[in-house]
Every structure is written in structure tokens, then in C-alpha cells.
Write a protein that holds these residues in place. Sequence first.
Motif, short mmCIF file in Angstrom:
data_model
loop_
_atom_site.label_atom_id
_atom_site.label_comp_id
_atom_site.label_asym_id
_atom_site.label_seq_id
_atom_site.Cartn_x
_atom_site.Cartn_y
_atom_site.Cartn_z
N PHE A 1 -55.93 34.76 5.94
CA PHE A 1 -56.38 36.13 5.65
C PHE A 1 -55.61 36.69 4.46
N GLY A 2 -56.37 37.31 3.54
CA GLY A 2 -55.78 38.06 2.46
C GLY A 2 -56.58 39.32 2.22
N TRP A 3 -56.05 40.20 1.38
CA TRP A 3 -56.73 41.47 1.08
C TRP A 3 -56.47 41.80 -0.38
N TYR B 1 -65.07 39.65 2.83
CA TYR B 1 -65.67 40.66 3.69
C TYR B 1 -65.35 42.06 3.15
N GLU B 2 -66.30 42.96 3.31
CA GLU B 2 -66.05 44.36 2.96
C GLU B 2 -64.83 44.87 3.74
N ALA B 3 -64.00 45.68 3.05
CA ALA B 3 -62.73 46.06 3.65
C ALA B 3 -62.43 47.54 3.45
N HIS B 4 -61.47 48.01 4.21
CA HIS B 4 -60.91 49.35 4.04
C HIS B 4 -59.69 49.26 3.13
N GLY B 5 -59.31 50.39 2.57
CA GLY B 5 -58.05 50.47 1.84
C GLY B 5 -58.22 50.56 0.35
N ARG B 6 -57.31 51.28 -0.28
CA ARG B 6 -57.32 51.45 -1.74
C ARG B 6 -56.29 50.52 -2.37
N TYR B 7 -56.75 49.71 -3.30
CA TYR B 7 -55.87 48.82 -4.04
C TYR B 7 -55.28 49.59 -5.22
N THR B 8 -53.96 49.52 -5.41
CA THR B 8 -53.30 50.11 -6.56
C THR B 8 -52.20 49.18 -7.04
N ALA B 9 -51.57 49.55 -8.14
CA ALA B 9 -50.43 48.77 -8.62
C ALA B 9 -49.29 48.78 -7.63
N PHE B 10 -49.30 49.77 -6.73
CA PHE B 10 -48.23 49.88 -5.74
C PHE B 10 -48.61 49.25 -4.41
N ARG B 11 -49.91 49.12 -4.15
CA ARG B 11 -50.37 48.44 -2.94
C ARG B 11 -51.25 47.27 -3.38
N THR B 12 -50.59 46.20 -3.75
CA THR B 12 -51.27 45.01 -4.23
C THR B 12 -51.60 44.09 -3.05
N CYS B 13 -52.25 42.98 -3.35
CA CYS B 13 -52.54 42.00 -2.31
C CYS B 13 -51.26 41.48 -1.67
N ASN B 14 -50.20 41.34 -2.48
CA ASN B 14 -48.94 40.83 -1.95
C ASN B 14 -48.18 41.89 -1.17
N GLU B 15 -48.27 43.13 -1.61
CA GLU B 15 -47.66 44.21 -0.83
C GLU B 15 -48.39 44.39 0.49
N TRP B 16 -49.70 44.11 0.51
CA TRP B 16 -50.45 44.14 1.78
C TRP B 16 -49.84 43.15 2.77
N THR B 17 -49.59 41.93 2.31
CA THR B 17 -48.96 40.93 3.19
C THR B 17 -47.59 41.41 3.64
N GLY B 18 -46.80 41.89 2.68
CA GLY B 18 -45.46 42.36 3.01
C GLY B 18 -45.48 43.51 3.99
#
Length: 239
Positions: A101-103, A191-208
Motif C-alpha cells: 500500500f502507498g498513497w 484507487y481513489e483516495a482521501h487526503g491532500r498531497y503537499t510538499a509537507f505531506r508527501t507519499c513518504n511522509e504518509w508512510t511515516g
Amino acid sequence: MTEVKIQRREAIKRVLRGIGRTIAIIGLLLLVYPLAGIGGALIPANGDWREPETGVTLYVHDNGIHTGLVLPRANAIADWSDLVRPEHLADPRYASDWLLFGWGDRTFYLETPTWADLRLSTAVTALFGSDASLVHVDHIAAPQIADDLRPLTVTREQYVQIAAAIRAQFALDADGNSQPAGAYGPNDVFYEAHGRYTAFRTCNEWTGAILRDAGIRIGVWTPFNTGVMRWFDAPVDTG
């Protein structure tokens, strides 16, 4: 020099000063952002946490750009068969017992499978943020520990929290079904997802953040893949 010319010159000077300030700010951000990302990854959250000797094992994955979490398709704690279904795949024969799983941002995800595919326009768009996000699910073979796939043992309670956090990212339709939105190949689905992607909430910060919120020791901010992976043991080379 007439008053009109003076006013025009002053207006041009103001515009040039504004452009100069904008360039300086962008340059400063480009310098500060990676340094802050490195620093955030080095400062531990949940510093007292230690990996339990027994519990539930999942895996942290890194493809060189995006990190993600590998969980079994079903166990006694969580079952993904209602959201992640074989018929969502281009070829259902690729359905597996392990799911990665990733986002992330829709455009960045769909158009940047590798760094070689990264375009400046895509990077700039992702930098300024987007409400168009996706969950990416890869069906993979039984995990084999490697430098890019590192095991993590958590308690049952932590696994429940991690699974619930991932599940909450899926944007469901009116009937409560997940919504496939494309793929790279025969064994993965977006898959369609919730959440706003930003430079501060990246795919890697999502995992973290998912691991951090579950009480796992990891950096306080992990915008880069290396900042996530440094917290988990790499396999020992016995050769």
C-alpha cells in the motif's frame, strides 16, 4: 524627465524588486526544504519504542521514490478483500496474498513510475499541493527481506491501528465500494483516495505518519524515502 516617465520607471523598479524577492524566496525554499527533510528524519518520534520480540510482521518498502507498507491480504486482524479485489486487476491471475500500500498525488503517481519519468511540471504541481490523491496497491509475491523491503514487527494493537489508517484513505462510492482509477501493469491498481498531497505531506511522509501515529519509532517528519527507510534494519550481508 517628465513625471510620467519617472512614475513608469518607479513602477518597473517595483516589479523587478518583486520578481527578485520571489526568486530569492524560491531559492531559499529549495535550500531549506531538503535540509529540513533530512533534519526531520533524524529526530525520532516515539523514541522509547522498541520492536517487540513477538507480534505481527509487516514490511516497509522503498522503490526509490515512494515508500509503502506491505501487509497480508488477510489475517485474523484485517481482511482487505472487500476493498482490494482480484477483478480490479487487468489480469486477476496476478492477485496475491500480499499487498503493498502507498498513497500519493494522482498526477505524480500516474506519470512518474520512476525518476526518469519525472517532469518539471509534475514536480511543481506536486510541490504546490493537490486534493487529487490515490492509494496505490501492488499485489506482490511472498516478501523476501532485502534492502528495499525491510521487516517490522508490531503489536496486535499497533497493527489494528495501521490497517485502520490505511483503510481510511480509500475514497468509497455511494455503495461503499472502492474505486479503481488506473494501473501501471497487470498486478497493481490505483484507487481513489482521501487526503491532500503537499510538499509537507508527501507519499513518504504518509508512510511515516501512519507508523508514527501507531507509536512506531521513526522521524518526526519524513518527506523523503531515505528518511523512512533509515529507521528499519537493512539485511545483513553474510557473503
